[in-house]
Scaffold this motif. Structure first.
Motif, PDB file in Angstrom:
ATOM      1  N   LEU A   1      42.160  60.424  98.451  1.00 44.67           N
ATOM      2  CA  LEU A   1      40.801  60.330  97.925  1.00 44.67           C
ATOM      3  C   LEU A   1      40.764  59.550  96.615  1.00 44.67           C
ATOM      4  O   LEU A   1      39.747  58.927  96.291  1.00 44.67           O
ATOM      5  CB  LEU A   1      40.230  61.735  97.721  1.00 44.67           C
ATOM      6  CG  LEU A   1      39.968  62.513  99.014  1.00 44.67           C
ATOM      7  CD1 LEU A   1      39.550  63.940  98.712  1.00 44.67           C
ATOM      8  CD2 LEU A   1      38.904  61.830  99.857  1.00 44.67           C
ATOM      9  N   LYS A   2      41.852  59.574  95.867  1.00 41.84           N
ATOM     10  CA  LYS A   2      41.903  58.782  94.647  1.00 41.84           C
ATOM     11  C   LYS A   2      42.143  57.298  94.948  1.00 41.84           C
ATOM     12  O   LYS A   2      41.729  56.423  94.186  1.00 41.84           O
ATOM     13  CB  LYS A   2      43.004  59.310  93.715  1.00 41.84           C
ATOM     14  CG  LYS A   2      42.659  60.629  93.024  1.00 41.84           C
ATOM     15  CD  LYS A   2      43.771  61.052  92.089  1.00 41.84           C
ATOM     16  CE  LYS A   2      43.403  62.331  91.339  1.00 41.84           C
ATOM     17  NZ  LYS A   2      42.274  62.135  90.401  1.00 41.84           N
ATOM     18  N   LEU A   3      42.831  57.027  96.051  1.00 42.01           N
ATOM     19  CA  LEU A   3      43.117  55.647  96.416  1.00 42.01           C
ATOM     20  C   LEU A   3      41.912  54.933  97.025  1.00 42.01           C
ATOM     21  O   LEU A   3      41.735  53.728  96.846  1.00 42.01           O
ATOM     22  CB  LEU A   3      44.280  55.593  97.418  1.00 42.01           C
ATOM     23  CG  LEU A   3      45.693  55.761  96.854  1.00 42.01           C
ATOM     24  CD1 LEU A   3      46.694  55.955  97.992  1.00 42.01           C
ATOM     25  CD2 LEU A   3      46.078  54.562  95.999  1.00 42.01           C
ATOM     26  N   LEU A   4      41.090  55.684  97.765  1.00 46.42           N
ATOM     27  CA  LEU A   4      39.969  55.077  98.479  1.00 46.42           C
ATOM     28  C   LEU A   4      38.750  54.935  97.571  1.00 46.42           C
ATOM     29  O   LEU A   4      38.592  55.661  96.592  1.00 46.42           O
ATOM     30  CB  LEU A   4      39.609  55.932  99.691  1.00 46.42           C
ATOM     31  CG  LEU A   4      40.711  56.062 100.756  1.00 46.42           C
ATOM     32  CD1 LEU A   4      40.250  56.979 101.867  1.00 46.42           C
ATOM     33  CD2 LEU A   4      41.113  54.707 101.307  1.00 46.42           C
ATOM     34  N   PRO A   5      37.848  54.013  97.898  1.00 39.61           N
ATOM     35  CA  PRO A   5      36.605  53.865  97.124  1.00 39.61           C
ATOM     36  C   PRO A   5      35.791  55.149  97.144  1.00 39.61           C
ATOM     37  O   PRO A   5      35.937  55.995  98.021  1.00 39.61           O
ATOM     38  CB  PRO A   5      35.877  52.735  97.857  1.00 39.61           C
ATOM     39  CG  PRO A   5      36.945  51.979  98.567  1.00 39.61           C
ATOM     40  CD  PRO A   5      37.981  52.995  98.951  1.00 39.61           C
ATOM     41  N   ASP A   6      34.902  55.270  96.171  1.00 39.14           N
ATOM     42  CA  ASP A   6      34.117  56.498  96.031  1.00 39.14           C
ATOM     43  C   ASP A   6      33.279  56.814  97.260  1.00 39.14           C
ATOM     44  O   ASP A   6      33.020  57.983  97.567  1.00 39.14           O
ATOM     45  CB  ASP A   6      33.195  56.401  94.810  1.00 39.14           C
ATOM     46  CG  ASP A   6      33.982  56.377  93.514  1.00 39.14           C
ATOM     47  OD1 ASP A   6      35.136  56.820  93.534  1.00 39.14           O
ATOM     48  OD2 ASP A   6      33.452  55.887  92.503  1.00 39.14           O
TER      49      ASP A   6
END
Length: 353
Positions: free
Chosen positions: A128-133
């Motif tokens: 979730l930190k790697l992917l866009p918001d």
């Protein structure tokens, strides 16, 4: 990055051994959870490989870049390594490289209990930190109470640190799990054979029966502990399993290596000792007549008398086995501890292998 209509492609990479087995065990549930959280179709691929480390024992940043280059079509690469990592004086659980779409998770820092759940939650947190918001917010349920995230100055690199108090003990226990002591004991079959041969004499010698009856329970337990520690020390000495730091920077990590080596061998040798006790115990029940034993020691006989004989005989056997003990092959030596396996990962500029 994939378009809204294309499936999200995730690459899970794990070191050979227990890390790979943990990944394989959680892949199906992790995939389902990603689909539920991100409301998007997901494709997950698992690969087994060892990520290189440099001469200081740190993960090689070039190797991380190679992972990114090899998986350009992946939206995120999640790596589970058995390398124990330290930064800023604390155990480093996970590190995110946003520019390379890669997250590195250190398996030993997860400890012993419920590691599958922890891997799944930390994977989800890193993803979730790697992917866009727009793919979904970072949910609190994936945070770990025993670890805290910190961001670097540029803001594109995040690190998850273990608690300063529990980090070291958890890491040593996790390294011991990765060493797989249950699989180490069978590699000592030569020592077990020698120990069995000597221990079996205890079934046939009267003096051993009388000594076992005369010794107190505390003294017998002390003898068992002493011979186990002696065999562990002998294995470390004869097989050169004690690691020495090449510089101060890696001193703490090498301490963890040595701690896990001791704990791994303690578990393996204790299993060998207990297996020998059980074998001699049943052998004594078959060979030693209760009435004859009672006449010899001058008291009534119970199963505890046979257990005492087995315990003392096994101690004698383990001492004899330790003198000539070694691992059954050089490959067993290289695979039994973290320090030996990490040596295989290292490379130099002159020898990139």
């Amino acid at each position: 990055m994939s378009s809204p209509d294309t499936p999200l492609r995730l690459m899970l990479i794990a070191d050979p051994g227990v890390a790979t087995r943990r990944i394989q065990a959680i892949t199906e549930r992790f995939t389902t959870e990603v689909r539920q959280v991100l409301t998007k179709d997901v494709e997950v691929e698992v690969e087994t490989r060892s990520v290189r480390i440099d001469t200081d024992g740190a993960l090689d940043i070039v190797a991380i870049g190679e992972l990114d280059a090899e998986h350009l079509d992946a939206d995120a690469v999640l790596v589970l390594t058995e390398v124990p990592r330290y930064e800023e004086g604390q155990a480093l659980v996970a590190e995110i490289f946003s520019d390379k779409r890669t997250a590195i998770i250190s398996f030993p820092t997860l400890g012993v209990w419920d590691t599958k759940r922890r891997i799944r939650e930390i994977f989800m947190n890193c993803l979730l930190k790697l992917l866009p918001d727009e793919h979904g917010p970072v949910e609190k349920k994936y945070s770990q109470r025993w670890a805290r995230w910190r961001s670097t100055e540029p803001g594109d690199q995040h690190r998850l640190f273990a608690h300063t108090v529990t980090g070291d003990p958890r890491t040593i226990l996790g390294m011991t799990v990765a060493n797989e002591p249950m699989r180490t004991a069978p590699k000592l079959s030569g020592a077990l054979a020698a120990a069995s041969a000597v221990g079996a004499f205890g079934i046939f010698y009267y003096s051993i029966w009388q000594m076992a009856d005369a010794l107190s329970t505390v003294r017998l337990l002390s003898i068992g502990v002493a011979v186990i520690l002696s065999m562990v020390a002998w294995l470390i000495f004869t097989n050169r399993l004690w690691d020495k730091p090449i510089n101060k920077h890696v001193g703490r990590v090498v301490m963890l290596y040595n701690g896990s080596t001791i704990l791994t061998l303690l578990v393996a040798v204790t299993m060998l000792y207990l297996a020998l006790v059980v074998a001699i115990f049943f052998g004594a029940l078959v060979v030693i007549d209760p009435d004859f034993l009672a006449d010899l020691i001058g008291s009534d006989v119970s199963l505890l008398n046979y257990l005492d004989i087995a315990w003392l005989s096994a101690a004698m056997g383990v001492v004899a086995g330790a003198i000539g003990s070694t691992f059954d092959s050089s490959m067993d030596i290289r695979r039994v501890t973290h320090g030996q396996r990490e040596f295989q990962r290292r490379y130099t500029e002159d020898d990139p292998r």
